[in-house]
Scaffold this motif. Structure first.
Motif, PDB file in Angstrom:
ATOM      1  N   ILE A  49       0.842  -1.205   0.000  1.00 48.37           N
ATOM      2  CA  ILE A  49       0.000   0.000   0.000  1.00 48.37           C
ATOM      3  C   ILE A  49       0.874   1.251   0.000  1.00 48.37           C
ATOM      4  O   ILE A  49       0.636   2.197  -0.753  1.00 48.37           O
ATOM      5  CB  ILE A  49      -0.954  -0.022   1.218  1.00 48.37           C
ATOM      6  CG1 ILE A  49      -2.002  -1.126   1.049  1.00 48.37           C
ATOM      7  CG2 ILE A  49      -1.627   1.334   1.410  1.00 48.37           C
ATOM      8  CD1 ILE A  49      -2.841  -1.404   2.280  1.00 48.37           C
ATOM      9  N   ILE A 104     -11.630   1.500   7.603  1.00 50.83           N
ATOM     10  CA  ILE A 104     -11.725   0.898   6.265  1.00 50.83           C
ATOM     11  C   ILE A 104     -11.630  -0.607   6.457  1.00 50.83           C
ATOM     12  O   ILE A 104     -10.675  -1.105   7.065  1.00 50.83           O
ATOM     13  CB  ILE A 104     -10.571   1.365   5.346  1.00 50.83           C
ATOM     14  CG1 ILE A 104     -10.586   2.888   5.170  1.00 50.83           C
ATOM     15  CG2 ILE A 104     -10.651   0.681   3.993  1.00 50.83           C
ATOM     16  CD1 ILE A 104      -9.358   3.430   4.441  1.00 50.83           C
ATOM     17  N   THR A 105     -12.626  -1.320   5.972  1.00 52.86           N
ATOM     18  CA  THR A 105     -12.593  -2.785   6.062  1.00 52.86           C
ATOM     19  C   THR A 105     -13.075  -3.356   4.739  1.00 52.86           C
ATOM     20  O   THR A 105     -13.355  -2.609   3.804  1.00 52.86           O
ATOM     21  CB  THR A 105     -13.437  -3.273   7.256  1.00 52.86           C
ATOM     22  OG1 THR A 105     -13.275  -4.686   7.396  1.00 52.86           O
ATOM     23  CG2 THR A 105     -14.909  -2.950   7.080  1.00 52.86           C
ATOM     24  N   MET A 106     -13.173  -4.660   4.661  1.00 55.98           N
ATOM     25  CA  MET A 106     -13.549  -5.290   3.393  1.00 55.98           C
ATOM     26  C   MET A 106     -14.462  -6.483   3.639  1.00 55.98           C
ATOM     27  O   MET A 106     -14.151  -7.343   4.476  1.00 55.98           O
ATOM     28  CB  MET A 106     -12.287  -5.735   2.657  1.00 55.98           C
ATOM     29  CG  MET A 106     -12.555  -6.325   1.292  1.00 55.98           C
ATOM     30  SD  MET A 106     -11.057  -6.452   0.314  1.00 55.98           S
ATOM     31  CE  MET A 106     -11.062  -4.863  -0.478  1.00 55.98           C
ATOM     32  N   ILE A 111      -2.583   0.096   9.483  1.00 53.93           N
ATOM     33  CA  ILE A 111      -2.954  -1.114   8.735  1.00 53.93           C
ATOM     34  C   ILE A 111      -2.712  -2.320   9.624  1.00 53.93           C
ATOM     35  O   ILE A 111      -1.612  -2.509  10.159  1.00 53.93           O
ATOM     36  CB  ILE A 111      -2.127  -1.223   7.439  1.00 53.93           C
ATOM     37  CG1 ILE A 111      -2.404  -0.011   6.542  1.00 53.93           C
ATOM     38  CG2 ILE A 111      -2.443  -2.514   6.691  1.00 53.93           C
ATOM     39  CD1 ILE A 111      -1.424   0.157   5.405  1.00 53.93           C
ATOM     40  N   THR A 118      -6.254 -10.317   2.217  1.00 58.06           N
ATOM     41  CA  THR A 118      -6.717  -9.593   3.411  1.00 58.06           C
ATOM     42  C   THR A 118      -6.118 -10.211   4.671  1.00 58.06           C
ATOM     43  O   THR A 118      -5.936  -9.536   5.677  1.00 58.06           O
ATOM     44  CB  THR A 118      -8.251  -9.632   3.521  1.00 58.06           C
ATOM     45  OG1 THR A 118      -8.680 -10.998   3.453  1.00 58.06           O
ATOM     46  CG2 THR A 118      -8.923  -8.841   2.413  1.00 58.06           C
ATOM     47  N   LEU A 153      -7.347  -0.700  -1.449  1.00 56.69           N
ATOM     48  CA  LEU A 153      -7.079  -0.152  -0.117  1.00 56.69           C
ATOM     49  C   LEU A 153      -6.256   1.134  -0.217  1.00 56.69           C
ATOM     50  O   LEU A 153      -6.549   2.119   0.470  1.00 56.69           O
ATOM     51  CB  LEU A 153      -6.351  -1.178   0.749  1.00 56.69           C
ATOM     52  CG  LEU A 153      -7.147  -2.432   1.151  1.00 56.69           C
ATOM     53  CD1 LEU A 153      -6.246  -3.432   1.852  1.00 56.69           C
ATOM     54  CD2 LEU A 153      -8.323  -2.067   2.050  1.00 56.69           C
ATOM     55  N   SER A 154      -5.235   1.133  -1.087  1.00 56.09           N
ATOM     56  CA  SER A 154      -4.401   2.332  -1.241  1.00 56.09           C
ATOM     57  C   SER A 154      -5.207   3.477  -1.848  1.00 56.09           C
ATOM     58  O   SER A 154      -5.043   4.636  -1.463  1.00 56.09           O
ATOM     59  CB  SER A 154      -3.168   2.031  -2.083  1.00 56.09           C
ATOM     60  OG  SER A 154      -3.522   1.493  -3.331  1.00 56.09           O
ATOM     61  N   SER A 209      -4.472  -4.840  -2.625  1.00 55.10           N
ATOM     62  CA  SER A 209      -3.834  -3.647  -2.061  1.00 55.10           C
ATOM     63  C   SER A 209      -4.193  -2.396  -2.870  1.00 55.10           C
ATOM     64  O   SER A 209      -4.204  -1.287  -2.336  1.00 55.10           O
ATOM     65  CB  SER A 209      -2.318  -3.825  -2.016  1.00 55.10           C
ATOM     66  OG  SER A 209      -1.795  -4.011  -3.319  1.00 55.10           O
ATOM     67  N   PRO A 244      -8.561  -5.065   6.776  1.00 56.83           N
ATOM     68  CA  PRO A 244      -9.213  -5.742   5.642  1.00 56.83           C
ATOM     69  C   PRO A 244     -10.172  -6.845   6.108  1.00 56.83           C
ATOM     70  O   PRO A 244     -11.237  -7.025   5.542  1.00 56.83           O
ATOM     71  CB  PRO A 244      -8.045  -6.314   4.847  1.00 56.83           C
ATOM     72  CG  PRO A 244      -6.872  -5.480   5.233  1.00 56.83           C
ATOM     73  CD  PRO A 244      -7.101  -5.076   6.654  1.00 56.83           C
ATOM     74  N   THR A 301      -3.426  -6.554   9.747  1.00 51.78           N
ATOM     75  CA  THR A 301      -3.958  -7.820   9.235  1.00 51.78           C
ATOM     76  C   THR A 301      -4.036  -8.804  10.395  1.00 51.78           C
ATOM     77  O   THR A 301      -3.203  -8.763  11.296  1.00 51.78           O
ATOM     78  CB  THR A 301      -3.061  -8.387   8.127  1.00 51.78           C
ATOM     79  OG1 THR A 301      -1.715  -8.406   8.592  1.00 51.78           O
ATOM     80  CG2 THR A 301      -3.146  -7.546   6.869  1.00 51.78           C
ATOM     81  N   VAL A 313      -7.227   0.471   9.131  1.00 50.93           N
ATOM     82  CA  VAL A 313      -7.409  -0.306   7.894  1.00 50.93           C
ATOM     83  C   VAL A 313      -7.343  -1.773   8.283  1.00 50.93           C
ATOM     84  O   VAL A 313      -6.273  -2.350   8.431  1.00 50.93           O
ATOM     85  CB  VAL A 313      -6.329   0.051   6.844  1.00 50.93           C
ATOM     86  CG1 VAL A 313      -6.581  -0.707   5.545  1.00 50.93           C
ATOM     87  CG2 VAL A 313      -6.296   1.552   6.589  1.00 50.93           C
TER      88      VAL A 313
END
Length: 368
Positions: A37, A142-144, A74, A322, A344-345, A341, A108, A76, A106
Motif C-alpha cells: 500500500i 476501512i474494512t472489506m 494497517i 486480506t 485499499l491504497s 492492495s 481488511p 492484518t 485499515v
C-alpha cells in the motif's frame, strides 16, 4: 474491463496535514500488505516498534512525530487474534495521545465478525470490539466484505466496507479459460444472494445446495435443539400455556440447479473451517460438475484446512490477501491469491485528500 479499478495519479495534498502509514502487526507476513500500500501511494512506512514483552504484554513505541497528521494504521489478522486486536488498540491510543489529526484503521478482515448475532447465552462480540476501537480513538474505519453489513451500525464513526468481488470476478474472467460454461454455486441458501450477485455480473446460471447429510449420531438427542415433548407449565402462570414449537429439520442434500458437465464456482465471504466446502464439492462432483473452484474474500484457512483442501475434489481455492496465508499456500498448491492492495491504497488516498468514495463502489450490488 469495468471490474478493474484504475488508480488516478497520486497527488497528496499535504496542506491538510501529512500522511503517515503504520503497520500495527508485529508479524513479518502482516507487514507485506502495508508495504504494498505504501509503495502504491509513494510514501515510506512510518517508524514504529510493536513487540511482546517477556510477560506477554504488548508494547507499542511510535518513533516519529504524528502531531496534526492523518494516520492510517494497517492491521492484518494473524493466528493470534487477540494479540492482533490489542496491537491495534494500543497503537491507535498511542497516536491519539500524540495528537494525530485523524486516525483511520485499515482492517481488511474485521476480527470476531462471525460473532455478530446473539446465540443462546453468548454475546455480540463484534459490538464489543467496535466499542473498544472507538474508545481507543479511531476516527474512521476501512474494512472489506464484513460478514454481515449490519456490523457497520456497531460503530459511531464512519465505516467504509469495501468489496473484493470486482477482483474475484476479474480472476474468473482472466484465469478460467472456459468460464462461460460455469455455474455459480451457493453452498447454502444463506449465501444465495452473494452467488446471485456474481452470476448476474458474469451472466451465468446459479445453483444452490440445500439440506444436510443425514447423520445417525445427531446432536439433537441431547434435547438442546428441540423443545420438550410434554407441555410443562409449572414455571409460568397456569392460564398461560406457550404453544409447542416444531423443531427444525433439514432435508437430505439436494442441488437446486443444473451443474452436470459444467464448471462449479462456489462463492462465499470467509473460508475457515473447510468441511462444508469439501462436502459441497463432493456433492457437486456427484451431480456431474467436472471442475470445482472456491472463491472467497478472507482465507483464514485455520488448522488442517490446507490438507483437507489438497485431499478434496476442489480444484482451486482463490482468496485475497486480506489475511496472510503464506504457510497454507506452502502446504496446499491449490490455494491462489488475488492482490487487493490497489483498492485499499486508493481508499486511503481519497480519504486523505477529502475526495468522494463512491467511485470505489460503482457496479457493486447491494447483496455483494
Amino acid at each position: 474491463n469495468q471490474n478493474v479499478f484504475p488508480i488516478p495519479p497520486v497527488n497528496m495534498n499535504h496542506t491538510k496535514g501529512g500522511l503517515v502509514i503504520f503497520t500495527a502487526n508485529s508479524h513479518p507476513s502482516g507487514r507485506e500488505l502495508g508495504k504494498r500500500i505504501a509503495e502504491r501511494l509513494g510514501v515510506e512506512l512510518g517508524k514504529v516498534q510493536v513487540y511482546q514483552e517477556a510477560n506477554r504484554e504488548t508494547r507499542v513505541q511510535i518513533q516519529e512525530s504524528v502531531r496534526g497528521k492523518d494516520v492510517f494504521v494497517i492491521q492484518t489478522v494473524s493466528k493470534d487474534v487477540n494479540t492482533t486486536i490489542m496491537e491495534m488498540l494500543i497503537m491507535v491510543y498511542a497516536c491519539r495521545t500524540s495528537c494525530a489529526r485523524s486516525i483511520t484503521g485499515v482492517l481488511p478482515y474485521f476480527p470476531y465478525s462471525k460473532q455478530c448475532k446473539m446465540r443462546k447465552r453468548g454475546s455480540i462480540v463484534s459490538k464489543l470490539i467496535a466499542s473498544m476501537m472507538c474508545k481507543a480513538g479511531l476516527t474512521h474505519l476501512i474494512t472489506m466484505d464484513l460478514h454481515q453489513k449490519e456490523i457497520q451500525g456497531f460503530f459511531n464513526i464512519p465505516v467504509d466496507n469495501l468489496r473484493a468481488s470486482p477482483f474475484l470476478l476479474q480472476y474468473i474472467q482472466e484465469e478460467i479459460p472456459d468460464y462461460r460454461n460455469a455455474v455459480i454455486v451457493a453452498k447454502s441458501p444463506s449465501s444465495a444472494k452473494r452467488a446471485q450477485s456474481f452470476a448476474e455480473r458474469l451472466r451465468l446460471g446459479i445453483a444452490v445446495i440445500h439440506g444436510e447429510a443425514q447423520d445417525a449420531e445427531s446432536d439433537q438427542v441431547d434435547g438442546r435443539h428441540s423443545p420438550p415433548t410434554v407441555k410443562t407449565t409449572g414455571a409460568i402462570h397456569p392460564s398461560m400455556e406457550i404453544p409447542l414449537l416444531i423443531p427444525k429439520e433439514k432435508p437430505p442434500i439436494t442441488v437446486v440447479g443444473d451443474v452436470g458437465g459444467r464448471i462449479a464456482i462456489i462463492v462465499d465471504d470467509i473460508i475457515d473451517d473447510v468441511d462444508s466446502f469439501v462436502a459441497a464439492a463432493e456433492t457437486l462432483k456427484e451431480r456431474g460438475a467436472y471442475k470445482i473452484f472456491v472463491m472467497a474474500t478472507h482465507g483464514i484457512l485455520s488448522s488442517e484446512a490446507p490438507r483437507f483442501i489438497e485431499e478434496s475434489a476442489i480444484d482451486e481455492v482463490v482468496v485475497t490477501n486480506t489475511i496472510p496465508h503464506e504457510l497454507q499456500k506452502l502446504q496446499c498448491p491449490k490455494i491462489k491469491t488475488v492482490d487487493i492492495s490497489m483498492i485499499l491504497s486508493e481508499a486511503i488516498r481519497r480519504i486523505h485528500n477529502g475526495e468522494s468514495m463512491s467511485y470505489l463502489f460503482r457496479n457493486i450490488g447491494v447483496d455483494d
